[in-house]
Design a protein around this motif. Sequence first.
Motif, PDB file in Angstrom:
ATOM      1  N   GLU A  21      43.061  45.941  32.293  1.00  0.00           N
ATOM      2  CA  GLU A  21      42.168  45.821  31.795  1.00  0.00           C
ATOM      3  C   GLU A  21      42.287  45.600  30.282  1.00  0.00           C
ATOM      4  OE1 GLU A  21      39.072  47.214  33.979  1.00  0.00           O
ATOM      5  OE2 GLU A  21      38.605  48.997  32.025  1.00  0.00           O
ATOM      6  N   HIS A  23      39.082  46.407  28.204  1.00  0.00           N
ATOM      7  CA  HIS A  23      37.620  46.360  27.782  1.00  0.00           C
ATOM      8  C   HIS A  23      37.034  46.155  26.885  1.00  0.00           C
ATOM      9  CE1 HIS A  23      34.712  48.224  30.364  1.00  0.00           C
ATOM     10  NE2 HIS A  23      34.357  48.244  29.467  1.00  0.00           N
ATOM     11  N   ARG A  40      41.954  35.523  31.316  1.00  0.00           N
ATOM     12  CA  ARG A  40      42.516  36.950  31.047  1.00  0.00           C
ATOM     13  C   ARG A  40      43.229  36.315  29.789  1.00  0.00           C
ATOM     14  NH1 ARG A  40      44.142  39.368  35.892  1.00  0.00           N
ATOM     15  NH2 ARG A  40      43.129  38.492  37.676  1.00  0.00           N
ATOM     16  N   LEU A  44      45.642  39.940  32.264  1.00  0.00           N
ATOM     17  CA  LEU A  44      44.451  40.232  32.277  1.00  0.00           C
ATOM     18  C   LEU A  44      43.669  40.523  32.534  1.00  0.00           C
ATOM     19  CD1 LEU A  44      46.631  43.435  29.774  1.00  0.00           C
ATOM     20  CD2 LEU A  44      46.843  42.868  32.189  1.00  0.00           C
ATOM     21  N   PRO A  45      42.844  41.108  33.127  1.00  0.00           N
ATOM     22  CA  PRO A  45      40.947  40.615  33.405  1.00  0.00           C
ATOM     23  C   PRO A  45      40.236  41.051  32.314  1.00  0.00           C
ATOM     24  CG  PRO A  45      41.637  42.990  34.615  1.00  0.00           C
ATOM     25  CD  PRO A  45      42.765  42.216  34.198  1.00  0.00           C
ATOM     26  N   THR A  47      37.149  43.176  30.643  1.00  0.00           N
ATOM     27  CA  THR A  47      35.385  43.525  31.370  1.00  0.00           C
ATOM     28  C   THR A  47      34.564  43.884  29.976  1.00  0.00           C
ATOM     29  OG1 THR A  47      37.130  45.598  31.401  1.00  0.00           O
ATOM     30  CG2 THR A  47      37.194  44.672  32.860  1.00  0.00           C
ATOM     31  N   ASP A 222      44.088  39.662  41.872  1.00  0.00           N
ATOM     32  CA  ASP A 222      43.290  41.301  41.688  1.00  0.00           C
ATOM     33  C   ASP A 222      42.627  42.099  42.589  1.00  0.00           C
ATOM     34  OD1 ASP A 222      40.653  40.581  42.742  1.00  0.00           O
ATOM     35  OD2 ASP A 222      39.498  39.419  40.434  1.00  0.00           O
TER      36      ASP A 222
END
Length: 401
Positions: A21, A23, A40, A44-45, A47, A222
């Motif tokens: 992730e 962040h 993304r 990648l996500p 957060t 995910d």
Amino acid sequence: MSAMNQQDTAKAWRFQGREAEIHLYLSAAEGDIGALMGARVLGLPLTLSIVPVSDWIDATDMARAAVAVVQVDADSPASIKRFERLAAANPDTPLIAAAFNPPLALVRSLLRSGAHDVLPLPLSLDDLVTSIAPLAEQVQQKEVHALAGKSRLITFSKARGGSGATALATQLACRFAAREAAAGREACLIDLDVQFGDAAFQLGLTPKFSLTDAVAAGSRLDGELLRSITTVHPSGLHVLAAPDEMLPLEGLNNDQVLAVVERAQRAFGTVFVDLPANWTHWSLSLAARSDLILLVADLSVAGLRQARRQLDLLQEQELGEVPLEIILNRHEKSLFGSVKSGDATTALGRDARFTVANDPATVNAAIERGVTVDEVKRKSAFGSDLDRLDKALVDILGLER
């Protein structure tokens, strides 16, 4: 067993990882932050944590991120000091500062403190992509090391078709998962035998989804989505079933297979993979990144011959250093058996430390009923050998129960 081109080396198909992730530590959800949360970057996500600009951020928590974006207030010395300390405490985590209308002096100070970049607030997706793109290789390598420390990958390889590897894999994985659950960990079995895989069938499961759905999800896959695609066995084992329809082995590629397995490694403590009998580039990729390969061979002249060929191939493909154990399946303790364990050692050129009893009545009944062998017969020779294998896995993988 299909042979690989001798010109193909291990480097051509070794694993390339991704991070979990990116962040964001911001004081408020402003601007396009809602849209950012569904996006993304580098696959990648994103957060988000809402943290006042001068409040301390847990450096240990931040260290788990691929990249951290931390808000800085030019008018708050405490905020600037926080960033400097975070940069010193997390030298392996790229930090990006974010500020409203940052003056040039602040930008220079933050860069000297260790900031990879300084972005204007409110954040935009284009700015994030531009800033993070140069970090791709660094964050990929960090994920490789993170996975190595947190997850275990065990691949089942068949010396030849019909060796009983799938029955052994399903029964052992269920037993392992049930005992791991008591330790607060989970396990997953991925059936990658895309032509003849029947792991779900052998366990009496009727999955609504399969490997095809996981591959089709692409970058959307995910942990939550993967869990919804797997089918959970009563033992607690998560099973990702083989496709309903036969697929050509070349219908999958490295990126697709590794993305699914890597995601499973992030979601579960231990991942078992049942490989097809024929080798492909993607199955060799999985072998290369395995914590343990279990080569299953039946105790026959033909079975041992094919097992030796498998061992030779792995050596030729520069995989001789990957931990590997041979399991001699359908082992007969009778004095009248045609092939003895000592013969196997000679034929294989190495010891086979594990044997599994030939117990067709119990195993076949379990497969036909779609249950574990213990539900057919509480105490069996096959079950006792599974117990020994389970204990060996715990020791080999360095787990604590």
